[in-house]
Design a protein around this motif. Structure first.
Motif, mmCIF file in Angstrom:
data_model
loop_
_atom_site.group_PDB
_atom_site.id
_atom_site.type_symbol
_atom_site.label_atom_id
_atom_site.label_comp_id
_atom_site.label_asym_id
_atom_site.label_seq_id
_atom_site.Cartn_x
_atom_site.Cartn_y
_atom_site.Cartn_z
ATOM 1 N N UNK A 14 110.400 56.574 69.091
ATOM 2 C CA UNK A 14 110.880 55.333 68.177
ATOM 3 C C UNK A 14 110.212 54.503 67.537
ATOM 4 N N UNK A 25 109.287 47.118 72.450
ATOM 5 C CA UNK A 25 110.040 47.789 73.274
ATOM 6 C C UNK A 25 111.140 48.633 72.633
ATOM 7 N N UNK A 26 110.833 49.697 71.781
ATOM 8 C CA UNK A 26 111.737 50.416 71.090
ATOM 9 C C UNK A 26 112.864 51.241 71.625
ATOM 10 N N UNK A 27 112.567 51.607 72.855
ATOM 11 C CA UNK A 27 113.460 52.612 73.456
ATOM 12 C C UNK A 27 113.042 52.627 75.376
ATOM 13 N N UNK A 28 113.749 53.330 75.843
ATOM 14 C CA UNK A 28 113.924 53.582 77.205
ATOM 15 C C UNK A 28 112.204 53.507 77.593
ATOM 16 N N UNK A 29 111.895 52.725 78.474
ATOM 17 C CA UNK A 29 110.583 52.562 79.473
ATOM 18 C C UNK A 29 109.599 52.224 78.133
ATOM 19 N N UNK A 32 106.101 54.415 74.601
ATOM 20 C CA UNK A 32 105.570 55.922 74.739
ATOM 21 C C UNK A 32 106.368 56.398 76.272
ATOM 22 N N UNK A 33 107.420 55.713 76.303
ATOM 23 C CA UNK A 33 108.362 55.913 77.719
ATOM 24 C C UNK A 33 107.466 56.095 78.836
ATOM 25 N N UNK A 253 115.394 60.332 87.611
ATOM 26 C CA UNK A 253 114.035 59.859 87.183
ATOM 27 C C UNK A 253 113.543 60.564 85.758
ATOM 28 N N UNK A 254 112.753 59.682 85.058
ATOM 29 C CA UNK A 254 112.352 60.236 83.758
ATOM 30 C C UNK A 254 110.874 60.820 84.289
ATOM 31 N N UNK A 255 110.479 62.132 83.844
ATOM 32 C CA UNK A 255 109.207 62.452 84.097
ATOM 33 C C UNK A 255 108.056 61.456 83.626
ATOM 34 N N UNK A 256 106.599 61.585 84.177
ATOM 35 C CA UNK A 256 105.667 60.658 83.715
ATOM 36 C C UNK A 256 104.748 61.900 83.198
ATOM 37 N N UNK A 257 104.364 61.548 82.070
ATOM 38 C CA UNK A 257 103.095 62.463 81.151
ATOM 39 C C UNK A 257 101.999 61.751 81.213
ATOM 40 N N UNK A 258 100.786 62.268 81.485
ATOM 41 C CA UNK A 258 99.539 61.772 81.240
ATOM 42 C C UNK A 258 98.656 62.750 80.990
#
Length: 409
Positions: A14, A25-29, A32-33, A253-258
């Motif tokens: 967003x 802080x425009x969205x969840x987490x 970049x989430x 939980x939300x997956x973490x992307x790296x």
């Protein structure tokens, strides 16, 4: 009562402009989430107390507010309505309000009907997803309703909708439906028209995130029984692996992307990492490691400097080496609440900031050697399930019925 609160940390479980004293802080987490606060530098010496600048009663709910520029967007429930407010971030004064009638949650969540899903702000628009699946798109500047859809019906998870919307390339993406019959659904951000739907599994309480591999954009989502990678443009399933809950728990939980690495965790399933790779005939995932010692229930860990920090379903803070999956340390946190496995951990530059339901905000040194607390503050008399929103020297805290601005001075 405990079961009525089982998914609150999955809220909220967003972008418009930059704030004058800290990043949006425009969205969840966050933008970049990934629960990373940009532009924050911890003071050399933390104060004994934080300074309360303002507190506003806004209603029931645990959705994390969205901060964009000088506007704070808050999503709550009052007197039979779901309410979207825009507050002036500096003063707490209300700029505009939109509301619509919404039915209460029923058993087993009947004692808690406030929104769990965090707002998302993108391309001048504000998106919210209500507890019964009402998806709203408003003009972020004025609050004017652009479109509103109610596609969830009565097909809902046991503890009602918790997914936070994500916006990708002019598309609004949400997870809707129940744990046996659900879908990832994508809408045109401008018109609200449905673009595509993937209905390959039921939905629980997680929120999707975005992974880009060789130019291909994939939605990474934790569903009721799987981890999946779905083409963001067309909804085609590209990869999946079983991930059913073990015992009594929920995928939240939300997956973490790296980069090309996806780190995911769940109740009773530990924490795992895979590398998503593009092949001539599609996508594959190579398992990098699996840690059986640290499972999460209603917390999404954060990846910082090659280490994963999170709150386990046993209510301990943990640190995992993201290179080999080995546990570096675990520690019981101060200010533990009657509820297990809830809490938020932020990467705030040279420190970690954790907030538990007991409203104890703890500042930690991000070290792989030991649990090292730098400061701790009581930030509410009520319970706190939403993420703290940190920007500059400001910390916005949403408790069960209010928002408070705390200053680091």
């Amino acid at each position: 009562m405990k079961s009525l609160r089982l998914l609150l940390v999955a809220v909220g479980f967003g972008i418009l402009s930059r704030a004058t004293d800290g990043a949006d802080w425009p969205e969840w987490r966050g933008p970049n989430r990934d629960a990373k606060v940009t532009g924050f530098r911890a003071p050399e010496t933390w104060p004994k107390e934080l300074t309360q600048k303002w507190k506003v009663v806004v209603g029931d709910g645990v959705a994390t507010p969205a901060l964009v520029g000088d506007k704070l967007y808050v999503f709550t429930r009052e007197e039979g309505n779901e309410i979207i407010r825009c507050l002036d971030a500096a003063s707490g004064n209300e700029r505009w309000l939109d509301k619509y009638e919404a039915k209460d949650a029923t058993v087993p969540a009947s004692a808690f009907s406030g929104p769990r899903s965090s707002p998302a702000v993108a391309d001048g628009k504000l998106l919210t997803l209500g507890v019964r699946g009402t998806l709203s798109c408003l003009d972020a500047a004025t609050g004017k309703k652009l479109w509103r859809k109610d596609d969830g019906g009565d097909n809902l998870p046991r503890f009602f909708t918790s997914c936070s919307p994500i916006v990708v390339d002019g598309l609004c993406i949400v997870q809707l439906g129940g744990e046996r019959d659900g879908a990832i659904v994508v809408y045109d951000l401008i018109t609200g028209d449905e673009k595509w739907k993937w209905a390959g599994d039921g939905m629980a309480y997680s929120s999707p995130t975005l992974l880009t591999v060789d130019g291909a954009k994939l939605l990474i989502a934790e569903t009721a029984n799987k981890i999946v990678a779905i083409g963001a443009a067309d909804g085609v399933l590209q990869w999946e692996t079983p991930f059913a809950v073990q015992g009594r728990g929920y995928n939240a939980a939300t997956p973490i992307v790296d980069g090309q690495t996806v780190i995911y965790a769940g109740s009773g399933r530990g924490t795992s990492a895979v590398k998503i790779e593009k092949q001539p005939d599609g996508f594959t995932a190579k398992e990098l490691w699996r840690n059986a010692d640290n499972s999460v229930q209603f917390n999404t860990p954060v990846l910082k400097d090659g280490f994963v920090f999170g709150i386990s379903d046993r209510d301990s803070l943990f640190c995992i080496n993201a290179q080999n999956g080995q546990t570096a340390w675990t520690s019981a946190m101060a200010g533990r609440s009657r509820l297990r496995g809830y809490g938020s951990v932020l990467d705030a530059g040279n420190v970690l900031i954790a907030l538990t339901p007991s409203a104890q905000l703890t500042v930690l040194e991000p070290t792989d050697r030991e649990f090292k607390q730098l400061a701790s503050y009581k930030v509410s008399e009520g319970e706190t399930f939403a993420y703290p929103v940190v920007a500059g020297n400001r910390i916005f805290v949403k408790d069960t019925d209010s928002v408070t601005l705390w200053m680091i001075e």
